[in-house]
Write a protein that holds these residues in place. Structure first.
Motif, PDB file in Angstrom:
ATOM      1  N   TYR A  41      20.252  37.422 118.812  1.00 49.61           N
ATOM      2  CA  TYR A  41      20.131  35.982 119.013  1.00 49.61           C
ATOM      3  C   TYR A  41      19.213  35.621 120.174  1.00 49.61           C
ATOM      4  O   TYR A  41      19.612  35.014 121.159  1.00 49.61           O
ATOM      5  CB  TYR A  41      21.512  35.333 119.178  1.00 49.61           C
ATOM      6  CG  TYR A  41      22.398  35.560 117.976  1.00 49.61           C
ATOM      7  CD1 TYR A  41      21.907  35.360 116.686  1.00 49.61           C
ATOM      8  CD2 TYR A  41      23.697  36.006 118.114  1.00 49.61           C
ATOM      9  CE1 TYR A  41      22.691  35.593 115.579  1.00 49.61           C
ATOM     10  CE2 TYR A  41      24.496  36.249 117.002  1.00 49.61           C
ATOM     11  CZ  TYR A  41      23.989  36.031 115.734  1.00 49.61           C
ATOM     12  OH  TYR A  41      24.764  36.275 114.624  1.00 49.61           O
ATOM     13  N   HIS A  42      17.947  36.018 120.028  1.00 53.27           N
ATOM     14  CA  HIS A  42      16.918  35.551 120.949  1.00 53.27           C
ATOM     15  C   HIS A  42      16.609  34.088 120.648  1.00 53.27           C
ATOM     16  O   HIS A  42      17.025  33.545 119.616  1.00 53.27           O
ATOM     17  CB  HIS A  42      15.648  36.389 120.805  1.00 53.27           C
ATOM     18  CG  HIS A  42      15.848  37.835 121.157  1.00 53.27           C
ATOM     19  ND1 HIS A  42      16.263  38.232 122.395  1.00 53.27           N
ATOM     20  CD2 HIS A  42      15.707  38.970 120.418  1.00 53.27           C
ATOM     21  CE1 HIS A  42      16.353  39.555 122.430  1.00 53.27           C
ATOM     22  NE2 HIS A  42      16.030  40.021 121.242  1.00 53.27           N
ATOM     23  N   ARG A  43      15.860  33.461 121.524  1.00 48.95           N
ATOM     24  CA  ARG A  43      15.582  32.032 121.368  1.00 48.95           C
ATOM     25  C   ARG A  43      14.895  31.748 120.042  1.00 48.95           C
ATOM     26  O   ARG A  43      15.186  30.749 119.378  1.00 48.95           O
ATOM     27  CB  ARG A  43      14.708  31.526 122.525  1.00 48.95           C
ATOM     28  CG  ARG A  43      14.505  30.014 122.489  1.00 48.95           C
ATOM     29  CD  ARG A  43      13.485  29.572 123.509  1.00 48.95           C
ATOM     30  NE  ARG A  43      12.146  29.995 123.158  1.00 48.95           N
ATOM     31  CZ  ARG A  43      11.343  29.338 122.310  1.00 48.95           C
ATOM     32  NH1 ARG A  43      11.774  28.234 121.729  1.00 48.95           N
ATOM     33  NH2 ARG A  43      10.135  29.765 122.070  1.00 48.95           N
ATOM     34  N   HIS A  53      18.869  30.396 126.937  1.00 44.94           N
ATOM     35  CA  HIS A  53      17.438  30.184 127.133  1.00 44.94           C
ATOM     36  C   HIS A  53      17.176  28.741 127.555  1.00 44.94           C
ATOM     37  O   HIS A  53      17.810  27.813 127.045  1.00 44.94           O
ATOM     38  CB  HIS A  53      16.667  30.463 125.836  1.00 44.94           C
ATOM     39  CG  HIS A  53      16.969  31.796 125.235  1.00 44.94           C
ATOM     40  ND1 HIS A  53      16.256  32.931 125.542  1.00 44.94           N
ATOM     41  CD2 HIS A  53      17.929  32.189 124.351  1.00 44.94           C
ATOM     42  CE1 HIS A  53      16.757  33.948 124.871  1.00 44.94           C
ATOM     43  NE2 HIS A  53      17.768  33.528 124.148  1.00 44.94           N
ATOM     44  N   GLN A  54      16.256  28.565 128.450  1.00 43.06           N
ATOM     45  CA  GLN A  54      15.937  27.216 128.925  1.00 43.06           C
ATOM     46  C   GLN A  54      15.552  26.300 127.770  1.00 43.06           C
ATOM     47  O   GLN A  54      16.015  25.157 127.687  1.00 43.06           O
ATOM     48  CB  GLN A  54      14.805  27.275 129.951  1.00 43.06           C
ATOM     49  CG  GLN A  54      14.430  25.918 130.540  1.00 43.06           C
ATOM     50  CD  GLN A  54      13.313  26.028 131.558  1.00 43.06           C
ATOM     51  OE1 GLN A  54      12.660  27.048 131.675  1.00 43.06           O
ATOM     52  NE2 GLN A  54      13.084  24.976 132.308  1.00 43.06           N
ATOM     53  N   GLY A  98      23.084  34.555 123.333  1.00 43.26           N
ATOM     54  CA  GLY A  98      21.872  35.285 123.027  1.00 43.26           C
ATOM     55  C   GLY A  98      21.440  36.178 124.175  1.00 43.26           C
ATOM     56  O   GLY A  98      22.144  36.374 125.167  1.00 43.26           O
ATOM     57  N   ALA A  99      20.244  36.728 124.028  1.00 41.49           N
ATOM     58  CA  ALA A  99      19.683  37.625 125.041  1.00 41.49           C
ATOM     59  C   ALA A  99      18.351  37.067 125.512  1.00 41.49           C
ATOM     60  O   ALA A  99      17.594  36.496 124.727  1.00 41.49           O
ATOM     61  CB  ALA A  99      19.482  39.022 124.450  1.00 41.49           C
ATOM     62  N   PRO A 100      18.047  37.205 126.816  1.00 43.13           N
ATOM     63  CA  PRO A 100      16.734  36.748 127.301  1.00 43.13           C
ATOM     64  C   PRO A 100      15.634  37.565 126.648  1.00 43.13           C
ATOM     65  O   PRO A 100      15.806  38.766 126.399  1.00 43.13           O
ATOM     66  CB  PRO A 100      16.814  36.992 128.814  1.00 43.13           C
ATOM     67  CG  PRO A 100      17.861  38.041 128.982  1.00 43.13           C
ATOM     68  CD  PRO A 100      18.843  37.829 127.874  1.00 43.13           C
ATOM     69  N   THR A 142      25.826  38.091 122.057  1.00 43.63           N
ATOM     70  CA  THR A 142      24.670  38.890 121.695  1.00 43.63           C
ATOM     71  C   THR A 142      25.137  40.325 121.561  1.00 43.63           C
ATOM     72  O   THR A 142      26.107  40.731 122.222  1.00 43.63           O
ATOM     73  CB  THR A 142      23.545  38.810 122.752  1.00 43.63           C
ATOM     74  OG1 THR A 142      22.466  39.671 122.361  1.00 43.63           O
ATOM     75  CG2 THR A 142      24.047  39.247 124.122  1.00 43.63           C
ATOM     76  N   ASN A 143      24.487  41.103 120.706  1.00 42.54           N
ATOM     77  CA  ASN A 143      24.930  42.488 120.535  1.00 42.54           C
ATOM     78  C   ASN A 143      24.169  43.469 121.419  1.00 42.54           C
ATOM     79  O   ASN A 143      24.292  44.681 121.263  1.00 42.54           O
ATOM     80  CB  ASN A 143      24.828  42.908 119.071  1.00 42.54           C
ATOM     81  CG  ASN A 143      23.381  43.068 118.602  1.00 42.54           C
ATOM     82  OD1 ASN A 143      22.435  42.769 119.320  1.00 42.54           O
ATOM     83  ND2 ASN A 143      23.205  43.548 117.384  1.00 42.54           N
TER      84      ASN A 143
END
Length: 864
Positions: free
Chosen positions: A519-521, A556-557, A592-594, A693-694
């Protein structure tokens, strides 16, 4: 750090458990985190009383790797202050600096070295930090450290100041625009005056951008609290910037009376190739371009010695001429250069990025870097660094004797240095030992699907090693360090770095992590699946926030726009929360992840590895993407152990070598850092950390779940459809609120305990209600079978020509509905156990009885 080769496996055993069966997750031998329980006060005392002595005995760089929240910043600075040693503490933001000043537990500070755009008065800064109106200035602009920032944002002088400052620093920007001549500025602004106090104080707090300023980093011990990035400077070159550079260089080429005119013209041709590249839909690689074909210049050649790099010297003189062209070329009677810039001009001030692009295209890289590292010899002497003057006699012979003379003639007056004797007329720009800058340039491609994509060049340069603090006088506070990167930045042997306190500490927290998506932006914003995913994540935010008093939501911003933050929650964006403390919050939800551009950390790795042949750069991508250009994913382990002692691993994106370490630092370490904002290390009451996030990290995980298990109501986990639950809701609503006439109309039989009808009867009822079901009769039959499997509905008698009847028990239906629609009161393990009971209940209400005996829900009616 998590992500070492020891934590990578080849998939062996697919997880057979029903809850994770649909996810690509595998059983494995769990990694050993080696965490230990510590006495926090004892650890703080050890940091305060012993660590500084260890630093003094270390000839290299020191890193304090203690977990976030232990108090290493407070304890270590107290320890240094106890020894009456001067120090500078560098923090990420001025907000952190102000908090340091106000913290009674921290040492007293003599000077907060501010930036030019910071409020002049502490009260104004406090109001800005608290995001409230200033008590003293109301709606007006609070006085700034430099009044240039009291001008309108679109003011031409301010815009020029900010551009010069970004490229050459705040002091140079003041000199360049000659701000002392402005009535609203005066001879010295508060930003300039604060430097006069620096030598008179023992302890200084400031931001990390000052770590490369010799006036600051030579003041005492340098304590860098969490170094963001590598102190690099970056320049963006657009097509317009290239056009402006060409304009300045063409003027020099067309004068015709300069010994470098032909070479300047060659450089213009090359920049036009760069310009053409940016205009392409799919930009060409710079290495395919034709580099400038310079020819030897006689006047340059006359200066050369046997060990002079001719190309570097030629490029340095082009830089010299270009630099001087951008000045208004005004000198006073004594020969002092008056450095004015045209405030309406936005032309880049240096050609460093152009030279580096030429190196990528084929010019010798070392020669190019030497030219970039040389002083242009305009404002300062390239040999000793003193201020450059024009030869006074020549000027007085040519110009009138008014206070200011204009239009310098290149062939008749020369820069000279009264300190060391260097002269522009006869001497070299690249003489002596010049540190070769570590620099690179690449194309940042825009989205090709845009109607008019705008591509840009990105130029990035690390600070010179000579500008960095002395490693033996530097301590970095970093809970997730990458020692190899620090060794490369400071150009020291890795053996000269000492890391203390890095052993993992037991956390007072329950950590729950999902396994079914990174789950990235980009995934969250995706047009095809984004809205559905956003809705699911929003349900998760709402449900998890409802279980706690105060919550931090991290993401995420740019993803913030997709979510509504509950009233009891606060939002922090990735890469902006380090150094912030929220010890009173009891939960953190990380969405999510950065994810930074791949080019960013790849280019950083190239810069750090420049001139270091022994470094394994790496860079091969291993990914779950179905892409022919990437390798198979790497399976990474969680710090997790199930009830049988087995661990779990998932396929994840990864890179090898130094690139991989930087990638994990920007992604996984950022997750770890922000999870620690609620201070689980020192918490008296257990905290809750939810990782949506995984991506595996070094955090110890208690529960591995799927996103639906965290975000969806109970019925979803029991494989009951939403339609079946809606049918149940309609029946309960009718039983509780419907009038007798309505019940007579819709049901074959009914009383206070039961509603009865056939499938066709329930179909007519359900499809006729406001907000009812719009489905066919066979779908209603399926819904009834689902409810029958839960023991909520029982088969009744068979009525000739009408069919089988079904009885809804009202009391049971109400209890079941309360449980099935709940998504806040039940933990994941509870729902999993509930699913097992439902499977073995054989269409009985045993599962409802189990919930009644073991759990409480938020229902106020007392049904359960």
């Amino acid at each position: 750090m998590t992500g070492s080769d020891d934590d990578q496996i080849k998939p062996e055993i697919r997880d057979p458990t029903t809850d994770l069966a649909a996810v690509d997750i595998h059983k494995c031998t769990p990694p050993n985190r080696g965490e230990k329980s510590i006495d926090i006060e004892q650890r703080r005392g050890e940091i305060e009383n012993n660590r500084y002595a260890q630093v003094q005995n270390n000839d290299g760089l020191s890193i304090l790797g203690d977990d976030p929240g232990i108090g290493k910043t407070t304890s270590f600075t107290r320890g240094v202050a106890n020894q009456n040693e001067p120090f500078v503490i560098y923090l990420p933001k001025h907000q952190n600096c102000r908090e340091f000043e106000l913290d009674e537990l921290k040492p007293d500070i003599g000077l907060h070295l501010k930036g030019p755009n910071q409020p002049k008065h502490d009260g104004c800064l406090d109001a800005e930090i608290e995001e409230k109106q200033c008590d003293n200035h109301g709606d007006s602009v609070c006085p700034k450290m430099c009044p240039i920032y009291e001008q309108a944002p679109d003011d031409s002088i301010r815009r020029r100041f900010e551009a010069v400052r970004k490229e050459r620093g705040t002091g140079q920007a003041h000199r360049a625009l000659n701000l002392k001549e402005k009535d609203w500025h005066g001879d010295k602004c508060p930003w300039q005056r604060q430097w006069d106090r620096l030598d008179n104080v023992e302890r200084v707090v400031t931001v990390t951008e000052y770590a490369t300023d010799e006036r600051v980093n030579s003041h005492g011990l340098n304590i860098i609290d969490d170094l963001p990035g590598f102190l690099e400077k970056e320049q963006t070159l657009s097509e317009r910037n290239l056009r402006e550079i060409i304009g300045g260089l063409e003027y020099l080429a067309e004068t015709g009376n300069s010994s470098i005119s032909n070479s300047v013209a060659e450089l213009v041709d090359f920049i036009q190739q760069l310009q053409d590249t940016l205009q392409e839909d799919e930009p060409s690689e710079m290495k395919t371009l034709s580099p400038p074909n310079f020819t030897p210049q006689k006047e340059i050649g006359d200066r050369l010695s046997d060990d002079t790099d001719e190309l570097a010297e030629l490029l340095a003189w082009i830089q010299h001429a270009y630099r001087e062209h951008l000045l208004l070329k005004t000198v006073d009677k004594s020969g002092e250069l008056q450095t004015y810039y045209d405030a309406d001009d936005e032309t880049p001030f240096y050609l460093d990025s152009i030279f580096m692009a030429a190196a990528v295209a084929g010019l010798p890289e070392d020669s190019v870097r030497r030219a970039i590292g040389a002083s242009p010899g305009v404002e300062q002497c390239p040999r000793c660094g003193e201020g450059s003057k024009y030869n006074k006699g020549q000027i007085e012979n040519i110009f009138t004797k008014e206070s200011y003379q204009t239009q310098r003639y290149v062939n008749t007056s020369y820069h000279s240095c009264g300190e060391c004797g260097w002269s522009e007329k006869n001497d070299l720009l690249t003489e002596g030992d010049i540190e070769l800058p570590r620099a690179n340039i690449w194309i940042q491609k825009d989205d090709p699907d845009k109607l008019d994509p705008i591509h840009k060049f990105i130029y990035r340069q690390l600070p010179l090693v000579d500008d960095l603090p002395n490693p033996s006088q530097t301590v970095i506070l970093d809970a997730t360090p990458v020692p190899e990167a620090y060794a490369l930045l400071f150009q020291i042997n890795p053996d000269d770095i000492t890391v203390t306190g890095e052993e993992p500490v037991e956390l007072n927290a329950t950590i729950t992590q999902i396994v079914d998506g990174q789950y990235h932006r980009g995934t969250i914003a995706n047009d095809e699946r984004g809205k559905s995913l956003q809705d699911r994540l929003q349900r998760g935010i709402d449900a998890l926030s409802a279980q706690h008093n105060r919550v931090i939501v991290v993401g995420h911003q740019k993803a913030k726009e997709y979510f509504e933050v509950p009233i009891n929650a606060e939002w922090i964006s990735f890469h902006s929360g380090r150094g912030l403390d929220f010890p009173k919050h009891d939960a953190v939800i990380i969405i999510g992840a950065p994810h930074t551009r791949t080019k960013d950390f790849v280019e950083d790795a190239k810069l750090l590895a420049m001139d270091q042949n022994a470094v394994r750069l790496g860079g091969e991508e291993h990914s779950t993407r179905r892409d022919t250009e990437v390798s198979e994913p790497v399976y990474r382990k969680y710090y997790y152990r199930d009830s049988s002692g087995m661990g779990r691993a998932v396929p994840t994106k990864s890179y090898k070598g130094l690139v991989g370490k930087l990638f994990r630092n920007r992604r996984e370490n950022e997750i770890v850092q922000l999870a620690h904002r609620i201070r689980p290390t020192i918490a008296d009451e257990e905290k809750q950390i939810y990782l949506l996030t995984n991506v595996p990290t070094e955090l110890p995980v208690d529960n591995l779940v799927t996103l639906p298990e965290l975000t969806e109501p109970v019925y979803h986990q029991l494989d009951i459809t939403e339609g079946a639950v809606r049918l149940l809701e309609l029946c309960v609503q009718q039983a509780e609120e419907g009038r007798a006439a309505e019940k007579n109309r819709w049901f074959n039989e009914w009383d206070e305990n039961t509603l009865q009808h056939t499938v066709s009867g329930f179909h007519e009822f359900a499809t006729s209600q406001k907000d009812g079901l719009d489905v066919e009769e066979r779908t209603i039959r399926n819904y009834i079978k689902e409810l029958q499997s839960l023991g909520i509905v029982e088969e009744g008698e068979y009525i000739q020509r009408e069919g089988r009847t079904y009885d809804f028990d009202i009391a049971t239906s109400k209890k079941a509905l309360l449980i099935l629609t709940n998504n806040t009161d039940f933990e994941v393990d509870t729902v999993r156990r509930l699913a097992e009971i439902v499977d073995s209940a054989n269409e009985s209400t045993e599962w409802i009885e189990w919930v009644s005996e073991h759990l409480q829900t938020s229902d106020e009616s007392g049904v359960l």
